[in-house]
Design an enzyme around this catalytic site. Structure first.
Site, PDB file in Angstrom:
ATOM      1  CG  PHE A  15      -1.733   1.278   1.355  1.00 16.29           C
ATOM      2  CD1 PHE A  15      -2.874   1.443   0.587  1.00 16.29           C
ATOM      3  CD2 PHE A  15      -1.358   2.303   2.214  1.00 16.29           C
ATOM      4  CE1 PHE A  15      -3.626   2.603   0.680  1.00 16.29           C
ATOM      5  CE2 PHE A  15      -2.105   3.467   2.314  1.00 16.29           C
ATOM      6  CZ  PHE A  15      -3.244   3.614   1.544  1.00 16.29           C
ATOM      7  CD  GLU A  96      -2.075  21.532  14.130  1.00 15.95           C
ATOM      8  OE1 GLU A  96      -2.052  21.444  15.372  1.00 15.95           O
ATOM      9  OE2 GLU A  96      -1.874  20.562  13.374  1.00 15.95           O
ATOM     10  CB  SER A 113       4.019   1.995  17.143  1.00 16.63           C
ATOM     11  OG  SER A 113       3.027   2.723  17.807  1.00 16.63           O
ATOM     12  CD  GLU A 140      -8.546  20.252   0.303  1.00 13.13           C
ATOM     13  OE1 GLU A 140      -8.687  19.117  -0.201  1.00 13.13           O
ATOM     14  OE2 GLU A 140      -8.591  21.304  -0.353  1.00 13.13           O
TER      15      GLU A 140
END
Length: 185
Positions: A15, A96, A113, A140
């Protein structure tokens, strides 16, 4: 001392996404046996512990789809290709929260992890904050509410599990320890 390393025999990317890539690797274990490893590749991220001159922590509240809940975090974001962590930290703080920082200090970096992912988070302390005259635009698909909280209130947010992620809990506890050590001087 005996080696603990695993040798990669074969590697297949199964992927490729906007944020992560996923690989399956056939490995030879230190004892000679075979095994498979599913590995998430991530470009890395930053997190910013932004503290005002009054000692308030700048935090953001946002919905996190993987958790199916809204949580409170310190500003954070993914490293873009070729970006240095310091640049990303300032960019994310500005985007932010609408704040910028004159002083940015790296606190630490850690793997989130390591059993299945290579994501590293660089954590910064941002000080000498000022409000931007013109706030930068959020991505967005990003919707956040900015909060200013005391260290005491931030610790309560950890206790109540409104702060539910390791990077933010780490940063808050770092600040608590830093203040405790300064009080001892």
């Amino acid at each position: 001392m005996k080696s603990l390393e695993e040798k990669t025999i074969a590697k297949e990317q199964i992927f490729s996404g906007k944020v992560i890539d996923l690989y399956v690797e056939d490995v030879e274990l230190p004892n000679g046996k075979a095994s498979k490893r599913e590995i998430v590749k991530h470009p890395g991220a930053v997190a910013v512990l932004a503290v005002t001159d009054e000692g308030k922590i700048i935090m953001v509240k946002q919905f996190r789809k993987p958790l199916e809940r809204t949580i409170v975090e310190i500003p954070a974001g993914k490293l873009e290709k070729g970006e240095e962590p310091e640049y990303t930290a300032l960019r994310e703080l500005e985007e932010e929260t609408g704040y910028t920082a004159k002083k940015l200090t790296k606190i630490t970096a850690f793997y989130t992890s390591p059993g299945f992912a290579d994501e590293i988070v660089h954590v910064f302390l941002a000080e000498e904050l000022s409000v931007l005259e013109e706030k930068r635009e959020l991505d967005e698909d990003e919707f956040v509410e900015v909060m200013e909280v005391t260290l005491e209130d931030a610790l309560k947010l950890v206790e109540s599990r409104e702060v539910y992620d390791a990077k933010t809990a780490y940063a808050i506890q770092y600040l608590q320890l830093k203040e405790a050590l300064q009080a001892q001087k």
